[in-house]
Design a protein around this motif. Structure first.
Motif, PDB file in Angstrom:
ATOM      1  N   ASN A 124       0.807  -1.223   0.000  1.00  0.00           N
ATOM      2  CA  ASN A 124       0.000   0.000   0.000  1.00  0.00           C
ATOM      3  C   ASN A 124       0.839   1.273   0.000  1.00  0.00           C
ATOM      4  N   GLY A 125       2.150   1.113  -0.017  1.00  0.00           N
ATOM      5  CA  GLY A 125       3.037   2.242  -0.248  1.00  0.00           C
ATOM      6  C   GLY A 125       3.114   3.267   0.865  1.00  0.00           C
ATOM      7  N   CYS A 126       3.476   4.482   0.470  1.00  0.00           N
ATOM      8  CA  CYS A 126       3.745   5.582   1.398  1.00  0.00           C
ATOM      9  C   CYS A 126       2.483   5.977   2.159  1.00  0.00           C
TER      10      CYS A 126
ATOM     11  N   GLY B 281      -5.328   6.689  -0.995  1.00  0.00           N
ATOM     12  CA  GLY B 281      -5.457   5.228  -0.969  1.00  0.00           C
ATOM     13  C   GLY B 281      -6.625   4.687  -0.167  1.00  0.00           C
ATOM     14  N   LEU B 282      -7.225   5.485   0.698  1.00  0.00           N
ATOM     15  CA  LEU B 282      -8.335   5.004   1.524  1.00  0.00           C
ATOM     16  C   LEU B 282      -9.602   4.912   0.683  1.00  0.00           C
ATOM     17  N   LYS B 283     -10.244   3.743   0.715  1.00  0.00           N
ATOM     18  CA  LYS B 283     -11.438   3.536  -0.116  1.00  0.00           C
ATOM     19  C   LYS B 283     -12.652   4.274   0.439  1.00  0.00           C
TER      20      LYS B 283
ATOM     21  N   ASN C 236      -2.575  -5.211   4.825  1.00  0.00           N
ATOM     22  CA  ASN C 236      -3.607  -5.270   5.866  1.00  0.00           C
ATOM     23  C   ASN C 236      -3.940  -3.901   6.450  1.00  0.00           C
ATOM     24  N   GLY C 237      -3.188  -2.862   6.046  1.00  0.00           N
ATOM     25  CA  GLY C 237      -3.399  -1.538   6.617  1.00  0.00           C
ATOM     26  C   GLY C 237      -2.520  -1.245   7.809  1.00  0.00           C
TER      27      GLY C 237
END
Length: 633
Positions: free
Chosen positions: A452-454, A462-464, A506-507
């Motif tokens: 999920n990167g930086c 990136g948050l859905k 996984n966050g």
């Protein structure tokens, strides 16, 4: 969980307060295990232990001794003793001389082989800025009284003959003797472990692990790689975080998911989408556990998740429903797999996160120089301070991130000397350094890859869906725990910010690039007057005097929290660097983000106190964030 050796309710004196007052003395429930001494809140009316307030690793203890009573001490503070470790003296007050003597004897026995045992101690307490025994005004001042023996403990290893030669006189303050030699280590004790994950050897000295099989540990001198023997007699090195002691409990069970928070548990359960799907995870409070359960019977489209805290009775039994108490958590889970007993459903289907093993400290034992021919470059991830970062594979199968170090951007020789030490830093909230390629130019730094990167980009794009308060605080907790680990290893990050954290599939948030700023050769970056210097994350003592410490990392952590709760906004966005230096030095602080309540904002502001010594430690922040998460859940 480690077996309890001793437990007792004592009065504890706060170590943090600058002035001594009656409010500094509180009852705490102390529990001593083979690894640590922990103390908890205590409810005297219900006779129950509550949240963890702090702990001391036994291996860090330098001295255990009695303390002379404080002037005009009340009756309940007569029988004092002290535990001296890196943070300073921990003062504990027993209810009787017998109880004090029992604890001192047991603690001395358990720490007698520690490496840093002190030769002198303070027989009186530190109070209101002075040692009452010697009137020294420096808290770290060496003790003023010589101990009778090594930490005051006389030990005769079993089976040894006692020499009849007279012992030399004990050194005194006037004629200090040479430091006592370390006690000889006891005989090596083998330990049996069970593999939680498969491990395929990547170096000749490694040993294959097969999940759920037992292994005998032969050598633990390297914390990250243990020498082991399998049931066929074959020996080699294994990653220590892939195995668990056979006598230890929850890690052995498929339903236990270590290091999974509430948001991640809900994601796993909803992805599995089975009515009655469940897992047991660590609660936000250290030492507590939660059962997370998915149900389709709540009337919500797509199902919902329920979370049940595993409680402990006054008889130290575990329960979810008060009428059904059990000696162990495994017995409790077994019962509720057949009976709902007050829950929305019985526990029908195990949901596990065991598919993905943790990162290892290096790709194999003692492997730090990586052959670039073993690397496959797949795609570019970004361009950082030191050069291009690419996603790739090691030996065609292991996901890795590869930093190609731009020549002239780094003091390479100094970094290479440090790399071996940095590889030994291993924590679930740090991006793992796997190794380096130094035989060619440019050199490569090979690390764990996080999909999920930086974190900064993740917050912005990136948050859905909009994150919940709990989810944001869980992400803050990840960073706090990674930084508390670095703090315990005396590592200063120097450039903590959302851009220097990464997010896994996984966050989970992990801190990266710790300590790398020391090797930057760019004057614009290394000088606080430079335009690239992280002014927006720096406290006054760094901006004015370039004075870095763990407390400057604390300040930066407060700014990182602010970044989280603004979903990646730029701190002091309307000010330039010169204006920030001037105004922060005069007391300007970041405003409270809309998504942060007063309690969350109070954590941020505690990190921005002008005097560095008044800011909390990361260990204290971990407890604060845990407590707040527990309230929110």
């Amino acid at each position: 969980m480690s077996e309890c050796v001793l437990e007792e309710i004592f009065i504890k004196r706060s170590q943090q307060k600058r002035k001594t007052s009656p409010l500094n003395y509180k009852e705490r429930w102390f529990i001593l295990t083979n690894e640590k001494l922990a103390y908890y809140d205590f409810d005297p009316e219900k006779g129950k232990r509550k949240g963890l307030r702090g702990s001391v690793d036994l291996e860090k203890i330098k001295c255990v001794e009695i303390v002379q009573p404080e002037p005009n001490a009340p009756q309940d503070r007569i029988y004092a003793f002290q535990i001296v470790y890196d943070e300073g003296p921990l003062y504990i007050f027993a209810k009787s001389e017998k109880v004090r003597a029992q604890w001192i004897k047991k603690l001395k026995e358990m720490v007698r082989f520690n490496k840093d045992l002190t030769q002198k101690y303070h027989p009186c307490s530190w109070m209101d800025g002075v040692w009452l025994c010697c009137q020294q005004e420096v808290k770290q001042a060496m003790g003023c009284k010589v101990l009778d023996g090594k930490n005051g403990f006389s030990f005769k290893p079993p089976g040894r003959r006692v020499s009849r030669k007279p012992l030399p006189p004990t050194p005194t303050e006037e004629t200090p003797g040479r430091p006592l030699p370390p006690e000889p280590p006891g005989p090596p004790v083998s330990m049996t472990v069970i593999a939680q994950y498969n491990y395929t050897p990547v170096a000749p000295q490694d040993l294959e692990l097969r999940r759920d099989e037992e292994y005998t540990i032969l050598d633990k001198s390297d914390a990250n790689w243990w020498r082991a023997k399998d049931k066929y007699g074959k020996e080699g090195y294994i990653p220590s975080n892939y195995v668990v002691k056979t006598e230890e409990g929850l890690e052995r069970y498929e339903w236990y998911c270590k290091n999974v928070n509430r948001s991640q548990a809900e994601k796993l359960l909803k992805t599995e989408n089975k009515d009655g799907g469940f897992m047991v995870r660590d609660s936000s409070k250290t030492g507590k556990y939660t059962v997370s359960l998915f149900t389709k019977s709540g009337g919500e489209p797509g199902g919902s998740c329920r979370h049940y805290n595993i409680c402990t009775s006054s008889q130290n039994q575990f329960y979810l429903a008060e009428k059904h108490n059990f000696t162990t958590i495994s017995e409790l889970i077994n019962y509720h797999q057949h009976n709902a007993a007050g829950m929305v459903s019985r526990l029908k289907h195990i949901v596990s996160n065991r598919a993905r093993p943790p990162s290892t400290a290096g790709l194999g034992y003692d492997m730090w120089e990586i052959d670039p021919r073993d690397l496959t470059f797949i795609k570019e991830l970004g361009n950082g301070q030191f050069g291009v970062v690419q996603y790739g594979k090691w030996q065609g199968q292991h996901d890795v991130a590869i930093k190609k170090i731009k020549e002239g951007s780094m003091s390479e020789d100094d970094f290479i000397d440090e790399a071996k030490i940095m590889m030994k830093l291993c924590h679930e909230n740090l991006v793992q350094l796997y190794g380096v390629c130094t035989k060619q130019r440019p050199i490569y730094i090979v690390t764990e890859y996080l999909s999920n990167g930086c974190l900064l980009v993740y917050l912005r794009e990136g948050l859905k869906q909009a994150p919940s308060t709990v989810q944001l605080l869980e992400m803050c907790k990840d960073v706090t725990e990674g930084m508390a680990y670095l703090e315990s290893k005396q590592y200063i990050h120097r450039d903590l910010a959302a851009r220097n954290c990464l997010v896994d599939s996984n966050g989970t948030v992990k801190v990266t690039d710790f300590g790398l700023s020391r090797y930057v050769l760019d004057d614009e970056y290394t000088s606080s007057a430079g335009s690239k210097f992280p002014v927006r994350w720096s406290p006054p003592e760094v901006l004015l005097y370039c004075k870095f410490s763990s407390k400057s990392d604390i300040w930066a952590y407060g700014v990182l929290m602010w970044e989280m709760y603004t979903l990646g906004q730029l701190p002091y966005e309307r000010l330039n660097n010169t204006e920030i230096v001037a105004q922060v030095s005069r007391g300007l602080r970041l405003y409270r983000p809309k998504m942060a309540n007063e309690k969350v904002y109070s954590i941020m502001t505690s990190c921005w106190l002008e005097k560095a010594e008044e800011r909390p430690t990361f260990e204290e922040l971990v407890l604060t964030v845990q407590d707040l998460l527990y309230e929110l859940q």
